[in-house]
Scaffold this active site. Sequence first.
Site, PDB file in Angstrom:
ATOM      1  N   SER A  24       0.828  -1.210   0.000  1.00 28.84           N
ATOM      2  CA  SER A  24       0.000   0.000   0.000  1.00 28.84           C
ATOM      3  C   SER A  24       0.859   1.256   0.000  1.00 28.84           C
ATOM      4  CB  SER A  24      -0.934  -0.006   1.213  1.00 28.84           C
ATOM      5  OG  SER A  24      -0.205  -0.207   2.408  1.00 28.84           O
ATOM      6  N   ASN A 111      -2.394  -2.651  13.186  1.00 34.29           N
ATOM      7  CA  ASN A 111      -3.857  -2.507  13.104  1.00 34.29           C
ATOM      8  C   ASN A 111      -4.358  -1.265  13.842  1.00 34.29           C
ATOM      9  OD1 ASN A 111      -3.626  -4.870  11.740  1.00 34.29           O
ATOM     10  ND2 ASN A 111      -4.526  -6.162  13.339  1.00 34.29           N
ATOM     11  N   THR A 156     -40.388  25.772 -10.157  1.00 33.45           N
ATOM     12  CA  THR A 156     -40.612  24.399  -9.706  1.00 33.45           C
ATOM     13  C   THR A 156     -40.819  23.621 -10.996  1.00 33.45           C
ATOM     14  OG1 THR A 156     -42.998  24.679  -9.518  1.00 33.45           O
ATOM     15  CG2 THR A 156     -41.718  25.110  -7.533  1.00 33.45           C
ATOM     16  N   HIS A 157     -40.362  22.380 -11.022  1.00 33.92           N
ATOM     17  CA  HIS A 157     -40.366  21.582 -12.266  1.00 33.92           C
ATOM     18  C   HIS A 157     -39.599  22.302 -13.384  1.00 33.92           C
ATOM     19  CE1 HIS A 157     -43.828  19.330 -10.466  1.00 33.92           C
ATOM     20  NE2 HIS A 157     -44.092  20.519  -9.976  1.00 33.92           N
ATOM     21  N   SER A 278     -15.000  27.540 -27.840  1.00 32.88           N
ATOM     22  CA  SER A 278     -15.068  26.351 -28.674  1.00 32.88           C
ATOM     23  C   SER A 278     -14.046  26.503 -29.797  1.00 32.88           C
ATOM     24  CB  SER A 278     -16.470  26.210 -29.259  1.00 32.88           C
ATOM     25  OG  SER A 278     -16.426  25.452 -30.451  1.00 32.88           O
ATOM     26  N   LYS A 284     -19.157  30.622 -28.696  1.00 35.57           N
ATOM     27  CA  LYS A 284     -19.417  29.838 -27.488  1.00 35.57           C
ATOM     28  C   LYS A 284     -18.697  30.373 -26.248  1.00 35.57           C
ATOM     29  CE  LYS A 284     -21.442  26.440 -26.980  1.00 35.57           C
ATOM     30  NZ  LYS A 284     -21.234  25.065 -27.466  1.00 35.57           N
ATOM     31  N   ASN A 286     -18.450  28.484 -22.755  1.00 35.72           N
ATOM     32  CA  ASN A 286     -18.856  27.279 -22.037  1.00 35.72           C
ATOM     33  C   ASN A 286     -18.503  27.334 -20.545  1.00 35.72           C
ATOM     34  OD1 ASN A 286     -19.737  26.194 -24.484  1.00 35.72           O
ATOM     35  ND2 ASN A 286     -17.718  25.355 -24.932  1.00 35.72           N
ATOM     36  N   GLU A 291     -19.577  22.590 -15.043  1.00 32.58           N
ATOM     37  CA  GLU A 291     -19.853  21.224 -15.517  1.00 32.58           C
ATOM     38  C   GLU A 291     -18.967  20.208 -14.809  1.00 32.58           C
ATOM     39  OE1 GLU A 291     -20.389  21.214 -20.054  1.00 32.58           O
ATOM     40  OE2 GLU A 291     -19.598  23.197 -19.604  1.00 32.58           O
ATOM     41  N   TYR A 318      -9.643  -6.675  12.408  1.00 34.02           N
ATOM     42  CA  TYR A 318      -9.030  -6.179  11.177  1.00 34.02           C
ATOM     43  C   TYR A 318      -9.006  -7.238  10.076  1.00 34.02           C
ATOM     44  CZ  TYR A 318      -5.597  -4.243   7.954  1.00 34.02           C
ATOM     45  OH  TYR A 318      -4.973  -3.776   6.836  1.00 34.02           O
ATOM     46  N   GLN A 323      -7.576  -2.062   4.000  1.00 31.50           N
ATOM     47  CA  GLN A 323      -6.546  -1.246   3.351  1.00 31.50           C
ATOM     48  C   GLN A 323      -7.136  -0.491   2.152  1.00 31.50           C
ATOM     49  OE1 GLN A 323      -2.358  -2.587   3.077  1.00 31.50           O
ATOM     50  NE2 GLN A 323      -2.800  -2.918   0.929  1.00 31.50           N
TER      51      GLN A 323
HETATM   52  N1  ARG Z   1      -1.273  -1.261   5.229  1.00 34.05           N
HETATM   53  C1  ARG Z   1      -2.245  -1.737   6.146  1.00 34.05           C
HETATM   54  C2  ARG Z   1      -3.547  -1.001   5.962  1.00 34.05           C
HETATM   55  O1  ARG Z   1      -3.548   0.006   5.362  1.00 34.05           O
HETATM   56  C3  ARG Z   1      -1.778  -1.557   7.538  1.00 34.05           C
HETATM   57  C4  ARG Z   1      -2.259  -2.576   8.517  1.00 34.05           C
HETATM   58  C5  ARG Z   1      -1.748  -3.900   8.210  1.00 34.05           C
HETATM   59  N2  ARG Z   1      -1.994  -4.819   9.234  1.00 34.05           N
HETATM   60  C6  ARG Z   1      -1.820  -6.115   9.047  1.00 34.05           C
HETATM   61  N3  ARG Z   1      -2.037  -6.881  10.024  1.00 34.05           N
HETATM   62  N4  ARG Z   1      -1.488  -6.597   7.903  1.00 34.05           N
HETATM   63  O2  ARG Z   1      -4.602  -1.418   6.401  1.00 34.05           O
END
Ligand code: ARG
Length: 460
Positions: A24, A111, A156-157, A278, A284, A286, A291, A318, A323
């Site tokens: 991650s 965790n 309205t509408h 445009s 134009k 825009n 948007e 957990y 993640q």
């Molecule tokens: N990278 C993990 C997350 O974002 C951190 C926690 C990981 N804990 C574990 N027991 N693998 O959730």
Amino acid sequence: MANRMWGGVFGVAPDEILEEINASIGFDRKLYAEDIAGSKAHAAMLAKQGIISAQDARKIARGLDTILSEIKRSKFKFSRALEDIHTHVEARLKDLIGPAAGRLHTARSRNDQVATDFKLYVRNAIDATDAALAELQKALAKKAARYAATVMPGFTHLQTAQPVTFGHHLLAYVEMISRDRGRFADARKRLNESPLGAAALAGTSFPIDRYRTAKALGFDRPAANSLDAVSDRDFVLETLSAASITAVHLSRLSEEIVVWASPSFGLVKLSDRFTTGSSIMPQKRNPDAAELVRAKTGRVIGALVQFFVVMKGLPLAYSKDMQEDKESTFDALATLSLVLAAMTSMVRDLSPDVARMKAAASEGYSTATDLADHLVQKLGIPFRESHEISGKIVAKASKAGIPLEKMPLKEMQAVDPRIPKSVLSVLSVDRSVESRKSYGGTAPKNVRREAEKWLKRLGK
Ligand code: ARG
């Protein structure tokens, strides 16, 4: 073995594809400042409780400061093999201070660590969002004060309904955003319990002080149940819900700006700074920013839906699924910050075409209700009856192709001879808005007072 964190029982390095799906660091590196703040609070508490030595705690704190500055200056090496931000910081700490680094993770798990880091991140984002929402309210209230008596068609509408003032319309959004801010404030209140010290899921046998770390990190208290502390992601769902509702509000305003700015309506104008041209049609103008604010709502709601789906089947405590809370939330919060800034600038830029607004407000027999109300007041007849009479007058005027206020009195009296002359004074759009003095109504006097109230509350 590359992974120094959980290498103990493993004989072989992880498969490359496991490493890829598991890592991650590509996105959770954003949490580095929160991760380091959490670790510093934890180490200081461990020393205070006599769980680690004061000397080790000092080394840890100094090492963490060094890492913070390395990351800030882009002098830090990230690698996928080290999985996430928590592992990165701890591994680098070991390079910097040696074995004392290994004591930091006492009475803690990734965790509770990741839950703490992410709460801190989301809390900061909530605070920044609240400030941005207040800015938008201020921009709207200022414009509302300026155009408190500017008459425009109320719909309205999307059919012309009754005249309102432009200021009144803008203040509707100030109210909506006020509720948005309330939702973020509620989410923040419930979020603000510290998971740190819940450890993996069951708490710890070390004599830690969770009140101390909670306080050091600006939490109101430690979360009371260790299982809940590590598996709660309500704060993500709640914040994304508040963000989604806000995004919907901004999207509705964007849609109105798009409609109003269309030459067929011609009610407002965005300056050159907020319109694009445009490549083929020279005429134009825009409203791209409006948007895109409207469109980006999809990303914010998408993040909410994505994470609801992630969470719905997870047992306590957990699971690695969690993640997946980060990427979409980062994106949603950054998107919200961008669209808020864009909307605030657009509101400041926006100018109404006052004459066109008034003309449009007079179209579509928008004062037919005023006519009906007047007959009730003057003739003492039931509203249903006056509604019927007024409807006939509107049909007659429409057939003749003239607006209500141009209808000759005798033409109206041909529909019902009781119609008094005084009716002629209530059919203009200015008179119509002026008369709507009921609490929350569109009368310029009300609007001016409300706009002032908001500007005072928002600190001008
Ligand atoms: N990278 C993990 C997350 O974002 C951190 C926690 C990981 N804990 C574990 N027991 N693998 O959730």
